[in-house]
Design an enzyme around this catalytic site. Structure first.
Site, PDB file in Angstrom:
ATOM      1  N   ASP A 256       0.814  -1.195   0.000  1.00 24.55           N
ATOM      2  CA  ASP A 256       0.000   0.000   0.000  1.00 24.55           C
ATOM      3  C   ASP A 256       0.854   1.254   0.000  1.00 24.55           C
ATOM      4  OD1 ASP A 256      -2.759   1.006   0.405  1.00 24.55           O
ATOM      5  OD2 ASP A 256      -1.749   1.942   2.104  1.00 24.55           O
ATOM      6  N   GLY A 306      -8.198   4.218  -5.953  1.00 26.27           N
ATOM      7  CA  GLY A 306      -8.611   5.454  -5.292  1.00 26.27           C
ATOM      8  C   GLY A 306      -7.408   6.346  -5.050  1.00 26.27           C
ATOM      9  N   CYS A 313      -8.072  12.613   3.192  1.00 31.88           N
ATOM     10  CA  CYS A 313      -7.039  12.866   2.161  1.00 31.88           C
ATOM     11  C   CYS A 313      -6.966  14.335   1.791  1.00 31.88           C
ATOM     12  CB  CYS A 313      -7.366  12.129   0.872  1.00 31.88           C
ATOM     13  SG  CYS A 313      -7.612  10.401   1.051  1.00 31.88           S
TER      14      CYS A 313
HETATM   15  P1  XMP Z   1     -12.587   7.086   3.418  1.00 28.06           P
HETATM   16  O1  XMP Z   1     -13.233   8.081   2.496  1.00 28.06           O
HETATM   17  O2  XMP Z   1     -13.309   5.796   3.485  1.00 28.06           O
HETATM   18  O3  XMP Z   1     -11.160   6.803   2.769  1.00 28.06           O
HETATM   19  O4  XMP Z   1     -12.342   7.671   4.766  1.00 28.06           O
HETATM   20  C1  XMP Z   1     -10.256   5.882   3.311  1.00 28.06           C
HETATM   21  C2  XMP Z   1      -9.027   5.822   2.439  1.00 28.06           C
HETATM   22  O5  XMP Z   1      -8.313   7.048   2.420  1.00 28.06           O
HETATM   23  C3  XMP Z   1      -6.964   6.790   2.019  1.00 28.06           C
HETATM   24  N1  XMP Z   1      -6.046   7.513   2.901  1.00 28.06           N
HETATM   25  C4  XMP Z   1      -5.358   8.616   2.556  1.00 28.06           C
HETATM   26  N2  XMP Z   1      -5.297   9.285   1.386  1.00 28.06           N
HETATM   27  N3  XMP Z   1      -3.803  10.846   2.380  1.00 28.06           N
HETATM   28  C5  XMP Z   1      -4.500  10.402   1.304  1.00 28.06           C
HETATM   29  O6  XMP Z   1      -4.433  11.037   0.235  1.00 28.06           O
HETATM   30  C6  XMP Z   1      -3.813  10.212   3.585  1.00 28.06           C
HETATM   31  O7  XMP Z   1      -3.188  10.633   4.556  1.00 28.06           O
HETATM   32  C7  XMP Z   1      -4.636   9.031   3.667  1.00 28.06           C
HETATM   33  N4  XMP Z   1      -4.868   8.163   4.676  1.00 28.06           N
HETATM   34  C8  XMP Z   1      -5.750   7.246   4.171  1.00 28.06           C
HETATM   35  C9  XMP Z   1      -6.754   5.296   2.116  1.00 28.06           C
HETATM   36  O8  XMP Z   1      -6.740   4.777   0.815  1.00 28.06           O
HETATM   37  C10 XMP Z   1      -7.963   4.851   2.919  1.00 28.06           C
HETATM   38  O9  XMP Z   1      -8.311   3.507   2.743  1.00 28.06           O
END
Ligand code: XMP
Length: 489
Positions: A256, A306, A313
């Site tokens: 990941d 995604g 994010c």
């Molecule tokens: P949701 O919308 O379900 O998304 O809260 C969860 C996903 O967000 C991603 N993720 C990140 N993406 N910066 C990002 O650009 C981050 O710091 C970050 N942390 C998590 C990740 O794919 C997760 O499953």
């Protein structure tokens, strides 16, 4: 397979841009609609929901509950190899039909040591072996056998345990029905499995059997243990991490990184596939057809889709990189659908988004914020003293707070340098406290079943088979007025 072109109607589209055109319902009852979907070619989930590998979403409790409910948890990697591996081991050990390597104490251990051991591992019965490392069953000590008074603390467990001659045991393997019958007839709670030399082969507890029976849809491996996945990176100590996780019995690696369509992943996936060919591997994140094809060529079993839709994010705000999530899912399906599994990751705000993701190309859906704020998510409940409202923290894994915390845990200098070099692309926020995640999963299961019924099918697999070749035939694009009518409440 013939790969279709992405139609222009998908460009720039995400979940709120469409409604699903209701079809003639044929399911006699919604409550029985099966939702089975593939995670990889060798694993499937009865509830196609996966909890994010984020430190505010998936630790031990979340992973256990996700698997018990038919989904999957991915243990995050913002922690030391030892802590992550121990978490995987605990999930594999919990609720399994057969505990293959039960925890043991030797005959000469003291009652004081046994009390501390039972508390440390949160177990009610300890198998006693004749000598350290002998693996020969000498007896069983239960919490009920352990005296409260500390004056007994120095006495050996041998004086308090039920000795082997008085125990009921069974050979390995034994069927769940036979084990249940033996335990019922003997009015006992745990059944050691031994061979003819009294060598310990496993342990079955009645509590676990009962628990699993009540959850026929739980995600289990071939030995009846809960499924659990773990995230790893692709630089630094990732091979050592993968090694330890594989030894702990992890069911799937998630390689990941934020920008998965990168040269750095090539070597990593090649190494992992060569060293651990038996462990399925899902890699990401990508948001384009080219990115997905890149993963397929490297030999990944699944691709995670995604870039930037997640609630925590900031990638799109800080870098302008990203593809609207429904377009990304469809683009990936057009590129690799049917050749590797597709997991939609991020951006789900309503349960309807899950169905749209599945109907447009995803086999499973990863959720972060939707499962955060629950009892099972790591972290404490914070209560506002003025309003008495309860909250928990949800944060992106590249938020300054998450990065800082993982740095305390790591001994990996490459990870340290790169974290200190890269500005944050994630943020931390407070989310309302939501109670148990079991209730959320129950709700999602119900809404997914209803969505399948509206789609005119009796199973999720059937609905997807019908819709996937041409989802636009079933989707209604929304004007801003229709969006207001649909979503503003
Ligand atoms: P949701 O919308 O379900 O998304 O809260 C969860 C996903 O967000 C991603 N993720 C990140 N993406 N910066 C990002 O650009 C981050 O710091 C970050 N942390 C998590 C990740 O794919 C997760 O499953």
């Amino acid at each position: 397979m013939n790969h279709p072109q992405l139609e222009p109607a998908w460009i720039g589209k995400t979940f709120d841009d469409f409604l699903f055109r209701p079809q003639k319902g044929i399911a006699p009852t919604r409550s029985q609609i099966p939702l089975t979907s593939p995670l990889t070619s060798s694993l499937s989930l009865e509830l196609p929901i996966v909890s994010s590998n984020m430190d505010s979403v998936t630790g031990r409790k979340m992973a256990e509950t996700m698997a018990l409910e038919g989904g999957l948890g991915v243990i995050h990697r913002g922690q030391s190899i030892e802590t992550q591996t121990a978490t995987v081991e605990r999930v594999k050990r919990s609720h399994s039909a057969i505990i293959e390597n039960p925890l043991l104490l030797p005959l000469r251990a003291t009652i004081g040591e046994a009390r501390a051991f039972a508390r440390q591992h949160n177990i009610n019965g300890i198998l006693i072996e004749t000598m350290p490392g002998s693996n020969i069953l000498a007896g069983v000590l239960t919490r009920r056998d352990i005296p409260w008074q500390s004056e007994s603390d120095r006495r050996p467990v041998e004086e308090f345990m039920t000795p082997f001659d008085e125990l009921k045991t069974a050979p390995y393997p034994v069927s769940a029905d036979d084990a249940d019958r033996i335990m019922f007839e003997g009015r006992i709670e745990r059944l050691p499995l031994v061979d003819s030399d009294r060598q310990i082969q496993g342990l079955i507890t009645r509590k676990d059997l009962r628990f699993l029976r009540e959850r026929p849809y739980a995600s289990k491996d071939s030995k009846g243990r809960l499924l659990v996945a773990a995230a790893i990176g692709c630089t630094g100590d990732y091979i050592e991490r993968a090694d330890q996780l594989a030894s702990a019995g992890v069911d799937c690696f998630f390689v990941d990184i934020a920008h998965g369509h990168s040269a750095v992943l090539e070597k990593a996936i090649e190494m992992l596939k060569t060293r651990f060919p038996e462990v399925p591997l899902i890699s990401g994140n990508v948001a384009t057809g080219e990115g997905a094809r890149f993963m397929r060529t490297l030999g990944a079993d699944g691709v995670k889709v995604g870039v930037g839709p997640g609630r925590g994010c900031r990638t799109r705000l800080e870098t302008a990189a990203g593809i609207p999530q429904l377009q990304a899912i469809r683009e990936v399906w057009c590129a690799v659908g049917g050749e590797m599994s597709i997991m939609a990751d991020g951006g789900v705000r309503y349960d309807k988004d899950i169905f749209l993701a599945l109907a447009c190309g995803a086999d499973t859906v990863m959720l972060g914020s939707a499962l955060s704020g629950t009892d099972e998510a790591p972290g404490r409940v914070i209560e506002d003293p003025a309003t008495h409202t309860k909250k928990k923290i949800y944060r992106g894994m590249t938020s300054p707070e998450a990065v800082l915390e993982s740095l305390y845990e790591t001994s990996d200098n490459d990870a340290l340098d790169s974290a200190l070099d890269t500005p944050a692309e994630g943020q931390e926020m407070q989310v309302p406290y939501k109670g148990s995640v079991t209730d959320i999963l129950h709700r999602i299961r119900g809404h997914l079943r209803s969505a399948v019924s509206y789609a005119g099918s009796e199973t999720l697999a059937g609905a997807r088979a019908q819709i996937l070749p041409d989802p636009l035939a079933y989707l209604v694009p929304l004007t801003p007025a229709a969006q207001r009518e649909s979503y503003e409440r």
